[in-house]
Design a protein around this motif. Structure first.
Motif, PDB file in Angstrom:
ATOM      1  N   ILE A  39       0.840  -1.198   0.000  1.00  0.00           N
ATOM      2  CA  ILE A  39       0.000   0.000   0.000  1.00  0.00           C
ATOM      3  C   ILE A  39       0.878   1.252   0.000  1.00  0.00           C
ATOM      4  O   ILE A  39       0.614   2.221  -0.709  1.00  0.00           O
ATOM      5  N   ARG A  40       1.937   1.217   0.800  1.00  0.00           N
ATOM      6  CA  ARG A  40       2.860   2.352   0.882  1.00  0.00           C
ATOM      7  C   ARG A  40       3.520   2.636  -0.472  1.00  0.00           C
ATOM      8  O   ARG A  40       3.696   3.803  -0.862  1.00  0.00           O
ATOM      9  N   ASP A  41       3.881   1.582  -1.202  1.00  0.00           N
ATOM     10  CA  ASP A  41       4.481   1.770  -2.526  1.00  0.00           C
ATOM     11  C   ASP A  41       3.531   2.522  -3.462  1.00  0.00           C
ATOM     12  O   ASP A  41       3.959   3.377  -4.248  1.00  0.00           O
ATOM     13  N   LEU A  42       2.245   2.195  -3.373  1.00  0.00           N
ATOM     14  CA  LEU A  42       1.260   2.892  -4.208  1.00  0.00           C
ATOM     15  C   LEU A  42       1.087   4.341  -3.757  1.00  0.00           C
ATOM     16  O   LEU A  42       0.891   5.240  -4.585  1.00  0.00           O
ATOM     17  N   ASP A  43       1.170   4.582  -2.448  1.00  0.00           N
ATOM     18  CA  ASP A  43       1.085   5.957  -1.936  1.00  0.00           C
ATOM     19  C   ASP A  43       2.229   6.809  -2.489  1.00  0.00           C
ATOM     20  O   ASP A  43       2.033   7.978  -2.840  1.00  0.00           O
ATOM     21  N   ILE A  44       3.427   6.227  -2.529  1.00  0.00           N
ATOM     22  CA  ILE A  44       4.589   6.942  -3.068  1.00  0.00           C
ATOM     23  C   ILE A  44       4.369   7.273  -4.539  1.00  0.00           C
ATOM     24  O   ILE A  44       4.666   8.382  -5.009  1.00  0.00           O
ATOM     25  N   LEU A  45       3.828   6.308  -5.277  1.00  0.00           N
ATOM     26  CA  LEU A  45       3.587   6.526  -6.706  1.00  0.00           C
ATOM     27  C   LEU A  45       2.518   7.603  -6.916  1.00  0.00           C
ATOM     28  O   LEU A  45       2.643   8.448  -7.819  1.00  0.00           O
ATOM     29  N   ILE A  46       1.479   7.599  -6.085  1.00  0.00           N
ATOM     30  CA  ILE A  46       0.435   8.626  -6.183  1.00  0.00           C
ATOM     31  C   ILE A  46       1.046  10.009  -5.967  1.00  0.00           C
ATOM     32  O   ILE A  46       0.742  10.974  -6.669  1.00  0.00           O
ATOM     33  N   SER A  47       1.950  10.096  -4.981  1.00  0.00           N
ATOM     34  CA  SER A  47       2.636  11.367  -4.703  1.00  0.00           C
ATOM     35  C   SER A  47       3.491  11.794  -5.892  1.00  0.00           C
ATOM     36  O   SER A  47       3.503  12.970  -6.283  1.00  0.00           O
ATOM     37  N   VAL A 103      -5.279   9.695 -15.920  1.00  0.00           N
ATOM     38  CA  VAL A 103      -5.483   8.277 -16.222  1.00  0.00           C
ATOM     39  C   VAL A 103      -4.673   7.387 -15.285  1.00  0.00           C
ATOM     40  O   VAL A 103      -5.217   6.526 -14.584  1.00  0.00           O
ATOM     41  N   LEU A 104      -3.348   7.573 -15.269  1.00  0.00           N
ATOM     42  CA  LEU A 104      -2.486   6.744 -14.438  1.00  0.00           C
ATOM     43  C   LEU A 104      -2.809   6.926 -12.953  1.00  0.00           C
ATOM     44  O   LEU A 104      -2.893   5.967 -12.195  1.00  0.00           O
ATOM     45  N   SER A 105      -2.999   8.172 -12.539  1.00  0.00           N
ATOM     46  CA  SER A 105      -3.298   8.458 -11.141  1.00  0.00           C
ATOM     47  C   SER A 105      -4.578   7.762 -10.694  1.00  0.00           C
ATOM     48  O   SER A 105      -4.644   7.196  -9.595  1.00  0.00           O
ATOM     49  N   SER A 106      -5.608   7.766 -11.532  1.00  0.00           N
ATOM     50  CA  SER A 106      -6.879   7.118 -11.199  1.00  0.00           C
ATOM     51  C   SER A 106      -6.715   5.611 -11.050  1.00  0.00           C
ATOM     52  O   SER A 106      -7.292   4.989 -10.150  1.00  0.00           O
ATOM     53  N   ILE A 107      -5.910   5.024 -11.942  1.00  0.00           N
ATOM     54  CA  ILE A 107      -5.668   3.574 -11.888  1.00  0.00           C
ATOM     55  C   ILE A 107      -4.938   3.203 -10.604  1.00  0.00           C
ATOM     56  O   ILE A 107      -5.287   2.225  -9.931  1.00  0.00           O
ATOM     57  N   VAL A 108      -3.921   3.991 -10.248  1.00  0.00           N
ATOM     58  CA  VAL A 108      -3.142   3.712  -9.034  1.00  0.00           C
ATOM     59  C   VAL A 108      -4.014   3.860  -7.790  1.00  0.00           C
ATOM     60  O   VAL A 108      -3.942   3.054  -6.867  1.00  0.00           O
ATOM     61  N   ARG A 109      -4.854   4.888  -7.747  1.00  0.00           N
ATOM     62  CA  ARG A 109      -5.732   5.095  -6.600  1.00  0.00           C
ATOM     63  C   ARG A 109      -6.730   3.945  -6.443  1.00  0.00           C
ATOM     64  O   ARG A 109      -7.035   3.518  -5.324  1.00  0.00           O
ATOM     65  N   SER A 135       8.345   2.541  -7.902  1.00  0.00           N
ATOM     66  CA  SER A 135       7.292   3.285  -8.606  1.00  0.00           C
ATOM     67  C   SER A 135       7.360   3.033 -10.106  1.00  0.00           C
ATOM     68  O   SER A 135       6.336   2.852 -10.772  1.00  0.00           O
ATOM     69  N   CYS A 136       8.572   3.005 -10.644  1.00  0.00           N
ATOM     70  CA  CYS A 136       8.745   2.751 -12.078  1.00  0.00           C
ATOM     71  C   CYS A 136       8.241   1.360 -12.445  1.00  0.00           C
ATOM     72  O   CYS A 136       7.553   1.179 -13.454  1.00  0.00           O
ATOM     73  N   ALA A 137       8.558   0.373 -11.616  1.00  0.00           N
ATOM     74  CA  ALA A 137       8.116  -1.002 -11.868  1.00  0.00           C
ATOM     75  C   ALA A 137       6.590  -1.102 -11.816  1.00  0.00           C
ATOM     76  O   ALA A 137       5.974  -1.793 -12.642  1.00  0.00           O
ATOM     77  N   ILE A 138       5.969  -0.391 -10.877  1.00  0.00           N
ATOM     78  CA  ILE A 138       4.507  -0.416 -10.756  1.00  0.00           C
ATOM     79  C   ILE A 138       3.855   0.246 -11.965  1.00  0.00           C
ATOM     80  O   ILE A 138       2.856  -0.240 -12.499  1.00  0.00           O
ATOM     81  N   VAL A 139       4.431   1.352 -12.413  1.00  0.00           N
ATOM     82  CA  VAL A 139       3.909   2.044 -13.602  1.00  0.00           C
ATOM     83  C   VAL A 139       3.894   1.109 -14.802  1.00  0.00           C
ATOM     84  O   VAL A 139       2.893   0.990 -15.519  1.00  0.00           O
ATOM     85  N   LEU A 140       5.009   0.421 -15.021  1.00  0.00           N
ATOM     86  CA  LEU A 140       5.106  -0.486 -16.175  1.00  0.00           C
ATOM     87  C   LEU A 140       4.150  -1.673 -16.032  1.00  0.00           C
ATOM     88  O   LEU A 140       3.535  -2.115 -17.005  1.00  0.00           O
ATOM     89  N   GLU A 141       4.013  -2.162 -14.794  1.00  0.00           N
ATOM     90  CA  GLU A 141       3.110  -3.304 -14.560  1.00  0.00           C
ATOM     91  C   GLU A 141       1.652  -2.915 -14.785  1.00  0.00           C
ATOM     92  O   GLU A 141       0.895  -3.630 -15.455  1.00  0.00           O
ATOM     93  N   LEU A 142       1.249  -1.773 -14.227  1.00  0.00           N
ATOM     94  CA  LEU A 142      -0.142  -1.339 -14.364  1.00  0.00           C
ATOM     95  C   LEU A 142      -0.471  -0.945 -15.800  1.00  0.00           C
ATOM     96  O   LEU A 142      -1.607  -1.093 -16.248  1.00  0.00           O
ATOM     97  N   SER A 143       0.527  -0.429 -16.516  1.00  0.00           N
ATOM     98  CA  SER A 143       0.278  -0.027 -17.908  1.00  0.00           C
ATOM     99  C   SER A 143      -0.025  -1.233 -18.788  1.00  0.00           C
ATOM    100  O   SER A 143      -0.720  -1.113 -19.800  1.00  0.00           O
ATOM    101  N   GLU A 144       0.506  -2.393 -18.408  1.00  0.00           N
ATOM    102  CA  GLU A 144       0.241  -3.616 -19.175  1.00  0.00           C
ATOM    103  C   GLU A 144      -1.169  -4.144 -18.902  1.00  0.00           C
ATOM    104  O   GLU A 144      -1.782  -4.775 -19.759  1.00  0.00           O
ATOM    105  N   LYS A 145      -1.677  -3.878 -17.683  1.00  0.00           N
ATOM    106  CA  LYS A 145      -2.997  -4.395 -17.307  1.00  0.00           C
ATOM    107  C   LYS A 145      -4.120  -3.414 -17.638  1.00  0.00           C
ATOM    108  O   LYS A 145      -5.290  -3.792 -17.690  1.00  0.00           O
ATOM    109  N   ASN A 146      -3.781  -2.151 -17.844  1.00  0.00           N
ATOM    110  CA  ASN A 146      -4.797  -1.125 -18.073  1.00  0.00           C
ATOM    111  C   ASN A 146      -4.458  -0.296 -19.309  1.00  0.00           C
ATOM    112  O   ASN A 146      -3.349  -0.327 -19.814  1.00  0.00           O
ATOM    113  N   SER A 147      -5.443   0.460 -19.753  1.00  0.00           N
ATOM    114  CA  SER A 147      -5.262   1.272 -20.958  1.00  0.00           C
ATOM    115  C   SER A 147      -4.659   2.639 -20.609  1.00  0.00           C
ATOM    116  O   SER A 147      -5.345   3.661 -20.578  1.00  0.00           O
ATOM    117  N   VAL A 148      -3.360   2.621 -20.339  1.00  0.00           N
ATOM    118  CA  VAL A 148      -2.655   3.865 -20.042  1.00  0.00           C
ATOM    119  C   VAL A 148      -1.989   4.351 -21.330  1.00  0.00           C
ATOM    120  O   VAL A 148      -1.287   3.579 -21.985  1.00  0.00           O
TER     121      VAL A 148
END
Length: 247
Positions: free
Chosen positions: A47-55, A65-71, A193-206
């Motif tokens: 959860i903390r890793d996602l908080d850092i990415l949101i920041s 788009v990305l911010s909404s997916i992470v939240r 954060s970079c790893a999460i961005v790349l992972e979420l981009s593969e699962k969602n339409s970013v």
């Protein structure tokens, strides 16, 4: 966000102290307490890793788009954790431990020395191992750097807990190690954060340009922080040697 971070800090303090007095408590008691806290902290870390990415998203990302997916991902994880920790009555139960009676002391291993003597002795051993680990660590390898950071966190937390009884050299070492770990922590956060961005981009339409912009920002930020790592470690290593030589 801040509550999750603070909770992780408090759990880290308890786990570090348990590790520090490990020889003085029964092994079964240590495994039970540490295991429960470790499991909880692992869930909170995600959860903390996602908080850092949101920041970070608020700094470099004008699109939502990305911010909404992470939240949304963060909300799912926190809801899942709440359900997992809920007791039979539906109320949150952090770890199933009767805390007042939880510590089972190993009488044969109790030390008769003063607390200050015990702290100095155990810290000296931990610092010696940390210097050895530092010589073996490749700071450019994320996994090795993360392991080095975890080991340093234990020492920093012990120094922090016993700060009132440390001499000036011990207090200076605490401040120096804290600065080093802050640098490594920032590097770790940007990498994660970079790893999460790349992972979420593969699962969602970013949008691809948004992913590229985000990843570039995070990688550049990581490199800026990494530039001071060698000098920070050199200064910390020097302080550790001075502290150990005066014991």
């Amino acid at each position: 966000m801040e509550t999750v971070h603070q909770m992780r800090l408090e759990i880290r303090k308890i786990r570090s102290l348990l590790f520090f007095i490990k020889k003085m408590i029964t092994s079964g008691c240590y495994d039970s307490l540490n295991g429960g806290l470790k499991h909880l902290n692992k869930s909170l870390a995600a959860i903390r890793d996602l908080d850092i990415l949101i920041s970070n998203c608020s700094r470099f990302n004008k699109s939502s788009v990305l911010s909404s997916i992470v939240r949304a991902e963060r909300l799912d994880l926190s809801d899942s954790l709440r359900k997992k920790l809920a007791g039979p009555d539906g109320k949150s139960k952090i770890v199933p431990i009767d805390w007042p009676a939880a510590i089972e002391w190993n009488d044969s291993a109790r030390l008769e020395t003063a607390v200050s003597d015990y702290v100095r002795s155990e810290l000296s051993v931990m610092l010696k191992k940390y210097l050895k680990l530092g010589r073996k660590t490749d700071f450019s390898a994320p996994d090795q750097l993360h392991r080095f950071r975890i080991a340093g966190k234990k020492i920093k937390t012990i120094l922090e807990l016993f700060l009132p009884i440390l001499d000036m050299k011990g207090q200076k070492l605490y401040r120096r190690l804290k600065k080093l770990l802050q640098t490594i922590g920032d590097i770790h956060d940007f990498q994660t954060s970079c790893a999460i961005v790349l992972e979420l981009s593969e699962k969602n339409s970013v949008p691809s340009d948004e992913v590229r912009q985000s990843a570039d920002y995070l990688r550049k930020s990581e490199k800026r922080k990494a530039k001071s790592l060698d000098s920070d470690w050199h200064s910390t290593k020097k302080m550790i040697k001075i502290y150990r030589l005066t014991r």
